[in-house]
Scaffold this motif. Structure first.
Motif, PDB file in Angstrom:
ATOM      1  N   GLY A  82       0.795  -1.226   0.000  1.00  6.73           N
ATOM      2  CA  GLY A  82       0.000   0.000   0.000  1.00  6.73           C
ATOM      3  C   GLY A  82       0.823   1.270   0.000  1.00  6.73           C
ATOM      4  N   GLY A  83       2.143   1.141   0.220  1.00 11.41           N
ATOM      5  CA  GLY A  83       3.004   2.315   0.204  1.00 11.41           C
ATOM      6  C   GLY A  83       2.837   3.201   1.424  1.00 11.41           C
ATOM      7  N   LYS A  84       3.585   4.299   1.400  1.00 14.52           N
ATOM      8  CA  LYS A  84       3.630   5.224   2.534  1.00 14.52           C
ATOM      9  C   LYS A  84       2.243   5.766   2.885  1.00 14.52           C
ATOM     10  N   ALA A  85       1.418   6.039   1.890  1.00 14.94           N
ATOM     11  CA  ALA A  85       0.094   6.617   2.116  1.00 14.94           C
ATOM     12  C   ALA A  85      -0.805   5.711   2.952  1.00 14.94           C
ATOM     13  N   ARG A  86      -0.548   4.401   2.947  1.00 15.56           N
ATOM     14  CA  ARG A  86      -1.370   3.452   3.701  1.00 15.56           C
ATOM     15  C   ARG A  86      -0.586   2.777   4.824  1.00 15.56           C
ATOM     16  N   ASN A  87       0.450   3.454   5.319  1.00 10.99           N
ATOM     17  CA  ASN A  87       1.308   2.908   6.385  1.00 10.99           C
ATOM     18  C   ASN A  87       1.889   1.555   6.015  1.00 10.99           C
ATOM     19  N   GLY A  88       2.261   1.400   4.731  1.00 16.74           N
ATOM     20  CA  GLY A  88       2.819   0.145   4.255  1.00 16.74           C
ATOM     21  C   GLY A  88       4.098   0.350   3.458  1.00 16.74           C
ATOM     22  N   TYR A  89       4.547  -0.696   2.862  1.00 20.19           N
ATOM     23  CA  TYR A  89       5.715  -0.676   1.995  1.00 20.19           C
ATOM     24  C   TYR A  89       5.234  -0.696   0.553  1.00 20.19           C
TER      25      TYR A  89
END
Length: 102
Positions: A82-89
């Motif tokens: 999910g990337g930075k926007a979703r607290n992920g990688y």
């Protein structure tokens, strides 16, 4: 890659001096976070463990008239994607940023 993951189970209890409303009951919850299973991730895991042991990982906040446990100011990756926007990688800066905060 492989991941280090851990689950925190914060039990319901009563808040203490220094919390927003001392003596009030608060609701616990389950919290999950992820780190890459490499040297940097393992170093970060040790720092996060120390932060947890010193009571810095969580805070108590009011939400809709009830007190509940939430993440504190230390950023955690709660999703593997999910990337930075979703607290992920992916988030190339995360390990550097969290170590700066710690």
């Amino acid at each position: 890659g492989t991941a280090l993951g851990w689950l925190f189970k914060m039990l319901s209890s009563c808040s203490k001096v220094g919390d927003p409303r001392p003596g009030q009951p608060y609701k616990g919850g389950n919290f999950c976070a992820f780190l890459p299973d490499n040297r940097e991730g393992q170093k970060t895991a040790m720092l996060l463990k120390k932060a947890f042991e010193h009571g810095l990982t969580f805070q108590i906040k009011s939400c809709n008239g009830e007190e509940r446990v939430t993440w504190g100011l230390i950023p955690h990756k709660t999703s593997w994607d999910g990337g930075k926007a979703r607290n992920g990688y992916p988030d190339a800066q995360y390990l550097r940023e969290v170590c700066t905060v710690l």
